[in-house]
Write a protein that holds these residues in place. Structure first.
Motif, PDB file in Angstrom:
ATOM      1  N   THR A  17       1.181  -1.317  -0.156  1.00 27.76           N
ATOM      2  CA  THR A  17      -0.120   0.322   0.049  1.00 27.76           C
ATOM      3  C   THR A  17       0.620   1.187   0.294  1.00 27.76           C
ATOM      4  OG1 THR A  17      -0.116   0.077   2.275  1.00 27.76           O
ATOM      5  CG2 THR A  17      -1.624  -1.099   1.188  1.00 27.76           C
ATOM      6  N   PRO A  18       0.476   2.157  -0.821  1.00 27.87           N
ATOM      7  CA  PRO A  18       1.568   3.789  -1.079  1.00 27.87           C
ATOM      8  C   PRO A  18       1.140   4.114   0.879  1.00 27.87           C
ATOM      9  CG  PRO A  18      -0.651   3.722  -1.291  1.00 27.87           C
ATOM     10  CD  PRO A  18      -0.869   2.426  -1.514  1.00 27.87           C
ATOM     11  N   GLU A  19       2.535   4.938   0.772  1.00 30.42           N
ATOM     12  CA  GLU A  19       3.025   5.609   2.135  1.00 30.42           C
ATOM     13  C   GLU A  19       2.533   7.290   1.756  1.00 30.42           C
ATOM     14  OE1 GLU A  19       6.054   6.613   3.681  1.00 30.42           O
ATOM     15  OE2 GLU A  19       7.164   4.232   3.354  1.00 30.42           O
ATOM     16  N   ILE A  20       2.190   7.760   2.628  1.00 28.97           N
ATOM     17  CA  ILE A  20       0.763   8.905   1.974  1.00 28.97           C
ATOM     18  C   ILE A  20       1.749   9.833   3.177  1.00 28.97           C
ATOM     19  CG2 ILE A  20      -1.646  10.591   1.582  1.00 28.97           C
ATOM     20  CD1 ILE A  20      -2.659   7.992   0.709  1.00 28.97           C
ATOM     21  N   SER A  21       2.103  11.168   2.431  1.00 30.05           N
ATOM     22  CA  SER A  21       2.116  12.233   3.161  1.00 30.05           C
ATOM     23  C   SER A  21       1.489  13.787   3.554  1.00 30.05           C
ATOM     24  CB  SER A  21       3.779  12.417   3.146  1.00 30.05           C
ATOM     25  OG  SER A  21       4.722  11.773   3.501  1.00 30.05           O
ATOM     26  N   GLU A  22       1.350  14.297   3.999  1.00 36.49           N
ATOM     27  CA  GLU A  22       0.971  15.353   4.279  1.00 36.49           C
ATOM     28  C   GLU A  22       1.349  16.334   3.690  1.00 36.49           C
ATOM     29  OE1 GLU A  22      -1.399  17.506   7.167  1.00 36.49           O
ATOM     30  OE2 GLU A  22      -2.063  16.113   7.627  1.00 36.49           O
ATOM     31  N   VAL A  23       1.338  17.698   2.753  1.00 39.10           N
ATOM     32  CA  VAL A  23       2.357  19.172   2.711  1.00 39.10           C
ATOM     33  C   VAL A  23       2.328  19.308   3.484  1.00 39.10           C
ATOM     34  CG1 VAL A  23       2.963  20.704   1.147  1.00 39.10           C
ATOM     35  CG2 VAL A  23       1.393  18.427   0.056  1.00 39.10           C
ATOM     36  N   THR A  24       3.466  20.486   3.673  1.00 36.59           N
ATOM     37  CA  THR A  24       3.792  21.498   5.003  1.00 36.59           C
ATOM     38  C   THR A  24       3.658  22.494   4.377  1.00 36.59           C
ATOM     39  OG1 THR A  24       5.409  20.675   5.605  1.00 36.59           O
ATOM     40  CG2 THR A  24       3.490  19.356   6.919  1.00 36.59           C
TER      41      THR A  24
END
Length: 408
Positions: free
Chosen positions: A80-87
Motif C-alpha cells: 500500500t502506498p505511503e501518503i504524506s501531508e504537504v506542510t
C-alpha cells in the motif's frame, strides 16, 4: 542493503527493455539478482523476468524503484502506498513519487484506482478515493501526496514487434522516408481521432507562416482538423502581419524578398490587435480578415498562446505568466485524440511534458534535433518526421481538405 522483488513482462529482449532496466539499476547505484527468467518461445510471446533489486538504504531503493517503474518493472508485492501531508505551499513532501506520463494505478483501500490525467514530473494527489497528478506549483498545505513506490503500478507502452530483424529506413526519425506515406499516416491518425469524437491538437511555430503554409493550415481549420492550437506570440504575430501587410518578418511572402519598412510590420501588427482589444475583437471589428488566427476565431476553435522573455508587444491574448499558460494548456487536453507538432522545439517539449503517453503525437521539423528531443525528454509515443514543414502541411491539406488549392 534494502531489497524488493520486481517483475516485468513484455518483449524484453527484442525491444532492449530489459537491458535498459538493468542499466538504470546500475546507474542508480543499485544491485540485482535474477530470480526467474521465462523467455517467450514464439516471436509474439512475451517474456517475464523477476528480480530482487537492492540499494544501500530505503530512500535510495525508493528512488530506484520509481525509476525502473517507468519501464514497467513493478513490485511483485505492491503493498500500500505511503501518503504524506504537504506542510509547505509549492513543496512536495520528501520522497514524493515522481510521475511519468504512462498509465498509472494506485492501490487504495484494497483496490487499484486509475490515476487521472497522467503527466510526467508531477506528484500523485490523493483526494478521497481518487488520485490525480498535480504539478509542484499547484501543491498546497494539507494536501495528501503519495511518497513511495509501494502501492503504485505503471503500465509500460507496447512495443511493436516487427516481422523482419533488419531493414533500411526503420529508425523512428529519418529524412529518408517516403513523404506521401508519412502524410497519409498523419491524416489517418487525425481522421481516426475525429471519428472517435476527439479533438486534434496542433502545436505550431512561426515557421508555418514563414514557409508559406498558413493558407494550407487555414484550409485544415475549415475542414475541421484543427480543434486546438498551442503556440507562442510569434506564430500569431507573423500570421496577423501576413494578413495585414502580406509579409512575415518584413519579407513579402508572394515574392520572397524584403519590402521597404518591412521590419516594422510585426510590431505594427501587434499594435493594431492591442488597439482592437484582442484577436477575437479584431475579427469582429473587421480589422483581421484572413489567416490562421482569423480562421480559428471564425470557426469557434480554441488557441492558447504562451509567451517568453523574447516577445515584442506581446499580443493581448498571450499569457505572460508561464504558470497561467500551463494551466490554460492543461485545460484544453481533455478530449484530445491526436497531436501534431510543427516547427517549434520549445512549445513541442512544453506540450510533451503535459501530454499523456496514450495520446499519439507526431513532430514535424526540418531539424532532426527537434524531433528526437521529445523522445529524449520522456514522450515515448512521439514519432518524428524530418522534412520541410511548409510542404508537409500543404500535402496534408490536399489529403484532408479536398477543396484546398495551392496559392502561388
Amino acid at each position: 542493503m534494502q531489497t524488493e522483488t520486481v517483475e516485468i513482462t513484455g518483449h524484453l529482449m527484442d525491444s532492449g527493455l530489459l537491458s535498459r532496466v538493468l542499466d538504470d539499476i546500475r546507474g542508480y547505484g543499485g544491485d540485482y539478482t535474477l530470480d526467474k527468467f521465462d523467455l517467450g518461445y514464439d516471436k509474439d510471446d512475451p517474456s517475464t523476468v523477476r528480480m530482487t533489486v537492492g540499494a544501500e538504504d530505503e530512500e535510495a531503493l525508493q528512488r530506484l524503484l520509481m525509476r525502473i517503474q517507468t519501464k514497467g518493472a513493478n513490485l511483485v508485492d505492491p503493498g500500500t502506498p505511503e501518503i504524506s501531508e504537504v506542510t509547505q505551499d509549492g513543496v512536495f513532501p520528501d520522497g514524493f513519487y515522481s510521475t511519468t506520463n504512462l498509465p498509472t494505478s494506485v492501490r487504495l483501500n484494497g483496490r487499484w484506482v486509475q490515476v487521472r490525467n497522467p503527466e510526467m514530473d508531477c506528484g500523485l494527489l490523493v483526494e478521497g478515493d481518487a488520485v490525480r497528478t498535480i504539478p509542484m506549483s499547484e501543491v498546497r498545505t494539507g494536501m495528501r501526496i503519495i511518497s513511495s513506490a509501494q502501492g503504485v503500478k505503471v503500465t509500460p507502452p507496447l512495443v511493436a514487434n516487427t516481422e523482419e530483424s533488419f531493414g533500411f529506413m526503420e529508425s523512428e526519425v529519418s529524412s529518408e522516408k517516403p513523404q506521401r506515406v508519412l502524410v497519409m499516416q498523419v491524416a489517418d491518425g487525425m481522421r481516426e481521432a475525429k471519428a472517435n469524437g476527439q479533438k486534434v491538437l496542433w502545436v505550431g511555430g512561426p515557421g508555418i507562416v514563414h514557409t508559406g503554409a498558413a493558407p494550407a493550415m487555414v484550409a485544415l481549420v475549415e475542414a475541421g482538423f484543427v480543434d486546438v492550437l498551442f503556440a507562442g506570440n510569434a506564430l500569431a504575430t507573423h500570421d496577423i502581419e501576413s494578413s495585414l501587410y502580406g509579409t512575415s518578418l518584413g519579407v513579402d511572402l508572394a515574392h520572397g524578398r524584403g519590402v521597404e519598412h518591412g521590419h516594422e510590420h510585426h510590431i505594427r501588427a501587434i499594435n493594431t490587435i492591442r488597439k482592437a482589444g484582442s484577436i477575437a475583437e479584431a475579427v469582429s471589428q473587421g480589422v483581421l480578415t484572413s489567416g490562421v488566427m482569423h480562421a480559428l476565431v471564425k470557426n469557434g476553435k480554441s488557441f492558447v498562446l504562451v509567451g517568453s522573455v523574447r516577445d515584442d508587444g506581446p499580443l493581448p491574448d498571450v499569457y505572460t505568466d508561464v504558470l497561467e499558460g500551463q494551466r490554460a494548456m492543461r485545460a484544453e487536453l481533455p478530449g484530445v485524440g491526436y497531436c501534431l507538432m510543427a516547427a517549434t522545439m520549445l512549445h513541442s517539449v512544453a506540450t510533451g511534458n503535459i501530454l499523456p503517453a496514450s495520446i499519439p503525437l507526431t513532430c514535424v521539423d526540418i531539424n532532426p534535433a527537434t524531433v528526437t528531443k521529445l523522445a529524449d525528454r520522456g514522450s515515448s509515443q512521439a514519432r518524428g518526421i524530418v522534412t520541410d514543414v511548409g510542404l508537409f502541411i500543404e500535402h496534408l491539406a490536399r489529403e484532408l481538405a479536398p477543396d484546398y488549392a495551392d496559392i502561388k
